[in-house]
Design a protein around this motif. Structure first.
Motif, mmCIF file in Angstrom:
data_model
loop_
_atom_site.group_PDB
_atom_site.id
_atom_site.type_symbol
_atom_site.label_atom_id
_atom_site.label_comp_id
_atom_site.label_asym_id
_atom_site.label_seq_id
_atom_site.Cartn_x
_atom_site.Cartn_y
_atom_site.Cartn_z
ATOM 1 N N THR A 72 1.302 -1.147 -0.182
ATOM 2 C CA THR A 72 -0.210 0.057 -0.229
ATOM 3 C C THR A 72 1.139 1.188 0.069
ATOM 4 O O THR A 72 0.820 1.782 0.995
ATOM 5 N N SER A 73 2.007 1.070 -1.215
ATOM 6 C CA SER A 73 2.923 2.568 -0.839
ATOM 7 C C SER A 73 2.983 2.822 -2.447
ATOM 8 O O SER A 73 2.143 2.191 -3.169
ATOM 9 N N PHE A 74 3.247 4.416 -2.124
ATOM 10 C CA PHE A 74 2.843 4.990 -4.073
ATOM 11 C C PHE A 74 4.358 6.286 -3.640
ATOM 12 O O PHE A 74 4.184 7.094 -3.568
ATOM 13 N N HIS A 75 6.211 5.328 -3.691
ATOM 14 C CA HIS A 75 6.224 6.623 -3.788
ATOM 15 C C HIS A 75 7.210 6.989 -4.189
ATOM 16 O O HIS A 75 6.772 6.620 -5.400
ATOM 17 N N LEU A 76 7.633 8.458 -4.091
ATOM 18 C CA LEU A 76 7.833 9.278 -5.686
ATOM 19 C C LEU A 76 9.611 9.407 -5.379
ATOM 20 O O LEU A 76 10.274 9.393 -4.557
ATOM 21 N N ARG A 77 9.899 9.285 -6.836
ATOM 22 C CA ARG A 77 10.993 8.773 -7.062
ATOM 23 C C ARG A 77 12.223 10.362 -8.438
ATOM 24 O O ARG A 77 11.344 9.834 -9.579
ATOM 25 N N LYS A 78 13.790 10.597 -7.975
ATOM 26 C CA LYS A 78 13.691 10.746 -9.019
ATOM 27 C C LYS A 78 14.823 10.820 -8.999
ATOM 28 O O LYS A 78 16.156 10.748 -8.212
ATOM 29 N N PRO A 79 15.991 10.072 -9.878
ATOM 30 C CA PRO A 79 17.370 9.721 -10.141
ATOM 31 C C PRO A 79 18.235 11.475 -9.383
ATOM 32 O O PRO A 79 19.618 10.888 -9.332
ATOM 33 N N SER A 80 17.809 12.362 -10.227
ATOM 34 C CA SER A 80 19.088 13.545 -9.908
ATOM 35 C C SER A 80 17.866 14.377 -9.709
ATOM 36 O O SER A 80 17.661 15.639 -10.841
ATOM 37 N N VAL A 81 18.336 15.480 -8.944
ATOM 38 C CA VAL A 81 17.633 16.408 -8.070
ATOM 39 C C VAL A 81 18.217 17.428 -8.561
ATOM 40 O O VAL A 81 19.220 17.543 -8.363
ATOM 41 N N HIS A 82 17.617 18.828 -9.082
ATOM 42 C CA HIS A 82 18.124 20.225 -9.361
ATOM 43 C C HIS A 82 17.251 20.887 -8.128
ATOM 44 O O HIS A 82 16.810 21.252 -7.619
ATOM 45 N N ILE A 83 18.112 21.774 -8.181
ATOM 46 C CA ILE A 83 17.818 22.970 -7.038
ATOM 47 C C ILE A 83 16.459 23.263 -7.288
ATOM 48 O O ILE A 83 15.274 23.839 -5.851
ATOM 49 N N SER A 84 15.853 23.700 -8.516
ATOM 50 C CA SER A 84 14.273 23.765 -8.610
ATOM 51 C C SER A 84 13.247 22.800 -8.174
ATOM 52 O O SER A 84 12.406 23.185 -8.193
ATOM 53 N N ASP A 85 13.969 21.498 -7.556
ATOM 54 C CA ASP A 85 12.658 20.372 -7.204
ATOM 55 C C ASP A 85 12.844 21.000 -5.926
ATOM 56 O O ASP A 85 11.578 20.419 -5.398
ATOM 57 N N THR A 86 13.540 22.172 -5.168
ATOM 58 C CA THR A 86 12.705 22.521 -3.689
ATOM 59 C C THR A 86 11.483 22.343 -3.619
ATOM 60 O O THR A 86 10.729 23.967 -4.512
ATOM 61 N N ALA A 87 10.815 22.303 -3.028
ATOM 62 C CA ALA A 87 9.243 22.590 -2.756
ATOM 63 C C ALA A 87 8.429 21.636 -1.956
ATOM 64 O O ALA A 87 9.173 20.477 -1.253
ATOM 65 N N GLU A 88 7.570 22.011 -1.640
ATOM 66 C CA GLU A 88 6.462 20.904 -0.924
ATOM 67 C C GLU A 88 6.367 19.714 -1.472
ATOM 68 O O GLU A 88 5.027 20.316 -2.935
ATOM 69 N N TYR A 89 5.979 18.273 -1.576
ATOM 70 C CA TYR A 89 4.754 17.933 -2.536
ATOM 71 C C TYR A 89 4.362 16.880 -1.618
ATOM 72 O O TYR A 89 4.527 16.693 -0.039
ATOM 73 N N PHE A 90 2.740 16.482 -1.695
ATOM 74 C CA PHE A 90 1.742 15.864 -0.741
ATOM 75 C C PHE A 90 1.123 14.059 -2.157
ATOM 76 O O PHE A 90 0.837 14.394 -3.292
ATOM 77 N N CYS A 91 1.271 13.466 -1.102
ATOM 78 C CA CYS A 91 0.487 12.543 -2.135
ATOM 79 C C CYS A 91 -1.062 12.482 -1.559
ATOM 80 O O CYS A 91 -1.260 13.220 -0.307
ATOM 81 N N ALA A 92 -1.415 12.012 -2.467
ATOM 82 C CA ALA A 92 -3.432 12.189 -2.722
ATOM 83 C C ALA A 92 -3.506 11.090 -2.461
ATOM 84 O O ALA A 92 -3.263 10.342 -3.939
ATOM 85 N N VAL A 93 -4.702 10.315 -2.175
ATOM 86 C CA VAL A 93 -5.579 9.059 -2.773
ATOM 87 C C VAL A 93 -7.156 9.685 -2.847
ATOM 88 O O VAL A 93 -7.978 9.846 -2.113
ATOM 89 N N GLY A 94 -7.189 9.094 -4.595
ATOM 90 C CA GLY A 94 -8.729 9.367 -4.815
ATOM 91 C C GLY A 94 -10.108 8.029 -4.973
ATOM 92 O O GLY A 94 -9.573 7.132 -6.137
ATOM 93 N N PRO A 95 -10.366 7.918 -3.967
ATOM 94 C CA PRO A 95 -10.809 6.064 -4.003
ATOM 95 C C PRO A 95 -12.068 5.991 -4.693
ATOM 96 O O PRO A 95 -12.168 7.058 -5.465
#
Lengths: 113, 114
Positions: A72-95
């Motif tokens: 029951t997971s949905f992990h977010l990945r990125k192989p190489s991040v940039h400065i511009s990826d600095t942000a808040e990230y939200f996971c959401a579920v829509g049954p």
């Protein structure tokens, strides 16, 4: 009822390093899963979504996520991040069958030079 | 494309004052939502609407009211403002169906109650 847990409130990484933001959910029915990104002083925008089919989903800006039904997971990945990826990230579920998505508390990704 | 437009972007209120946050969308979406965002708390649903004339309470409706007279507009009314209503408010819309959960957000309205 469904719930979403984002296991890390803050994730600091160095530029060009890989990153994983973790998301777990609970639901008694089939779900649709989403990741949103919020840049400073802006609204949320959709990064990627899982509705059905392939469990590996690719989104914008080089992000991808993998749906794992058994964990029951949905992990977010990125192989190489940039400065511009600095942000808040939200996971959401829509049954399926509901029109009220549930959001996690958010993970702040901080990319250092 | 304008998408979801919220006004005002910033507002300072005194305790006990009232105001309306405006939200309009031009995507002909049936579903509209109001959320508040507090630091470290994610998004809390205040009210939502599944179509013109139909509204319902979300998780934290106390102190707020909404109306939905048209598909496009979904204003949020704050009556008797309190410091606990200091927050950032987001309006969102969705086409629903299999796209439930795929929301389009406005840029937010930052409200301070002093």
């Amino acid at each position: 009822a469904q719930s979403v847990t984002q296991l890390d409130s803050q994730v600091p990484v160095f530029e060009e390093a890989p990153v994983e933001l973790r998301c777990n959910y609970s639901s008694s029915v089939s779900v649709y899963l989403f990741w949103y990104v919020q840049y400073p002083n802006q609204g949320l925008q959709l990064l990627l979504k899982y509705l059905s089919g392939s469990t590996l989903v690719k989104g914008i800006n080089g992000f991808e996520a993998e749906f794992n039904k058994s964990q029951t997971s949905f992990h977010l990945r990125k192989p190489s991040v940039h400065i511009s990826d600095t942000a808040e990230y939200f996971c959401a579920v829509g049954p399926s069958g509901s029109y009220i998505p549930t959001f996690g508390r958010g993970t702040s990704l901080i990319v250092h030079p | 494309n304008a998408g979801v437009t919220q006004t005002p972007k910033f507002r300072i209120l005194k305790i006990g004052q009232s105001m309306t946050l405006q939200c309009t969308q031009d995507m002909n979406h049936n579903y509209m939502y109001w959320y508040r965002q507090d630091p470290g708390m994610g998004l809390k649903l205040i009210y939502y609407s599944v179509g013109a004339g139909i509204t319902d309470k979300g998780e934290v409706p106390n102190g707020y009211n909404v109306s939905r007279s048209t598909t496009e507009d979904f204003p949020l009314r704050l009556e008797l403002a309190a410091p606990s209503q200091t927050s950032v408010y987001f309006c969102a819309s969705s086409s629903g169906g299999v796209n439930t959960g795929e929301l389009f957000f406005g840029e937010g309205s930052r409200l301070t109650v002093l």
